[in-house]
Design a protein around this motif. Structure first.
Motif, PDB file in Angstrom:
ATOM      1  N   PRO A  17      63.812  -1.184 -10.576  1.00 26.16           N
ATOM      2  CA  PRO A  17      64.340  -1.733  -9.320  1.00 26.16           C
ATOM      3  C   PRO A  17      64.893  -0.657  -8.394  1.00 26.16           C
ATOM      4  N   GLU A  18      65.304   0.491  -8.962  1.00 27.52           N
ATOM      5  CA  GLU A  18      65.898   1.566  -8.155  1.00 27.52           C
ATOM      6  C   GLU A  18      64.865   2.569  -7.640  1.00 27.52           C
ATOM      7  N   GLY A  19      63.673   2.569  -8.230  1.00 21.63           N
ATOM      8  CA  GLY A  19      62.674   3.546  -7.816  1.00 21.63           C
ATOM      9  C   GLY A  19      61.691   3.821  -8.937  1.00 21.63           C
ATOM     10  N   ILE A  20      61.000   4.942  -8.835  1.00 21.31           N
ATOM     11  CA  ILE A  20      59.995   5.324  -9.838  1.00 21.31           C
ATOM     12  C   ILE A  20      60.515   6.542 -10.597  1.00 21.31           C
ATOM     13  N   LYS A  21      60.644   6.418 -11.902  1.00 18.16           N
ATOM     14  CA  LYS A  21      61.034   7.562 -12.716  1.00 18.16           C
ATOM     15  C   LYS A  21      59.846   8.497 -12.896  1.00 18.16           C
ATOM     16  N   ILE A  22      60.125   9.740 -13.161  1.00 21.56           N
ATOM     17  CA  ILE A  22      59.092  10.736 -13.420  1.00 21.56           C
ATOM     18  C   ILE A  22      59.082  11.032 -14.911  1.00 21.56           C
ATOM     19  N   PRO A  23      57.924  11.029 -15.579  1.00 14.40           N
ATOM     20  CA  PRO A  23      57.883  11.391 -16.995  1.00 14.40           C
ATOM     21  C   PRO A  23      58.593  12.714 -17.246  1.00 14.40           C
TER      22      PRO A  23
END
Length: 423
Positions: free
Chosen positions: A404-410
């Motif tokens: 919901p807050e954004g896209i995490k990066i691996p």
């Protein structure tokens, strides 16, 4: 390209194996053998005529030395006739040889014994699955909506500049794309592959060498003014490094990796399954290519599969591996494993890599041989795989790592990106 000697020796076995592709190859193979017999018969005639011409030439010389010019002139008339015969036979030989070559180009590779029978992707055999499929909230979006929301990929701008299938990556989207390329290349070089940069255009001989021509001619962008083709994958220029090359047994294994943009005209269908990054005319890919001794090529194929597994484990993406059935197998491949990553937002599997062994099929077209321990000239085996194709990997990351807050990066990509999320 199939070897003529193998067709002569194992025609029935080839007919049976090619049935896995849904092909009744008996007539094709019979025509090949018929043309081969005709070619050899014409060659025998030509050899006989040339031998007779050489014999008469020696007799003419003896006649002149013996003071028999009239006899020499008679023989010269005969050699003139033989010269015309040899010219005609040479033309016939070239015509039959080309006809035979063109027919051989129409026959796909013989599937490996482990390839399952079947005609569609539904007949492919799942051989491995790994990774937990994340549970997303009800507001989860497919990657084309996320790309617009966070302004990281602009599909409409790509349409303006070139047309559908040519996206524009922006800001953190472009940096993430670059990070994936660098990470894939580093993983490959750490595994023993030599990085190489190759042309993005190839000539017709290169297309025939790896089997894109004539089979996939309609899927390639052709620059008619220069008779060059935009590459559909780095496999084509990298493998053609070894066209008309004689190796030594000690040269194996040969392992190359390279990044290139790829160009394909194939996108033509519509719907959600080809939206966004799912199918493009231009995309980036990092390829791995191996040239192997025939006795080691299937061990090498297993190593390539394990290597691609390690990349997907690092990215923590859920994936599965399929052994392709005969009907879904590429024209030049003897055995192919497809890797698919699960897109949670689309609720479907996306193909992100194909790892294939071509055995001697490409090497026969390329005239890629090596000297074995007995000094005999033998065809090498070629293999290649995606490690990896970027669009669907990027789609999988964007969709599976969304919150919901954004896209995490691996985590493994953070050092390459310089950021840990897209917000």
């Amino acid at each position: 390209m199939l070897q003529l000697q193998a067709i002569r020796e194992d025609k029935e076995a080839m007919v049976s194996a090619l049935q896995k592709r849904g092909i009744d190859a008996r007539t094709l193979l019979d025509n090949v053998l018929g043309l081969d017999e005709k070619r050899r018969a014409v060659q025998t005639q030509l050899d006989t005529v040339l031998a007779e011409s050489n014999r008469l030439s020696k007799e003419i010389g003896i006649c002149y030395k013996s003071g028999k010019p009239q006899e020499a002139n008679v023989l010269k008339e005969k050699t003139a006739d033989l010269k015309e015969d040899s010219k005609k036979l040479g033309e016939d030989l070239n015509h039959v040889a080309k006809e035979l070559q063109d027919l051989l180009y129409q026959i796909p590779n013989v599937p490996h014994e482990s390839v399952p029978s079947g005609n569609t992707d539904e007949d492919n055999e799942e051989v491995f699955k790994e990774g937990d499929i994340p549970k997303l909230n009800q507001e989860a979006l497919p990657h084309w909506e996320l790309a617009k929301k966070y302004d990281i990929i602009d599909f409409e701008l790509g349409v303006k500049i070139a047309g559908a299938g040519f996206p524009v990556y922006k800001g953190k989207g472009a940096r993430l794309q670059r990070a994936l390329i660098s990470y894939f290349l580093d993983k490959n070089t750490e595994a023993g592959y030599t990085e190489i940069q190759v042309p993005h255009l190839v000539n017709e001989a290169s297309g025939y060498g790896t089997g894109q021509l004539p089979d996939k001619e309609g899927q390639m962008y052709h620059i008619t003014a220069d008779d060059l083709y935009l590459i559909p994958t780095a496999e084509v220029p990298v493998t053609n490094i070894f066209r008309d090359v004689m190796l030594n047994g000690a040269d194996f294994p040969i392992q190359y990796t390279g990044y290139t943009p790829c160009f394909r005209r194939e996108a033509g269908s519509y719907g959600a399954h080809v939206r966004g990054l799912n199918r493009l005319h231009q995309f980036d890919k990092v390829e791995i290519v191996r040239v192997e001794h025939p006795s080691n090529s299937y061990k090498a194929l297993d190593k390539m599969v394990e290597h691609v597994k390690s990349i997907l484990r690092d990215l923590k993406l859920p994936y599965r591996i399929l052994r392709l059935c005969g009907g879904d197998l590429g024209f030049t491949s003897a055995l192919t494993y497809d890797f698919e990553v699960f897109s949670t937002a689309q609720d479907r599997w996306l193909e992100i890599s194909s790892v294939s062994n071509f055995e001697t099929y490409q090497a026969n077209r390329l005239k890629l041989r090596f000297k074995d321990e007995n000094g005999k000239s033998t065809l090498a085996h070629t293999l290649n795989g995606s490690a990896l194709a970027l669009p669907r990997v990027l789609a999988g990351i964007i969709e599976n790592y969304q919150t919901p807050e954004g896209i995490k990066i691996p985590e493994v990509l953070v050092p390459y990106c310089g950021f840990d999320s897209i917000k």
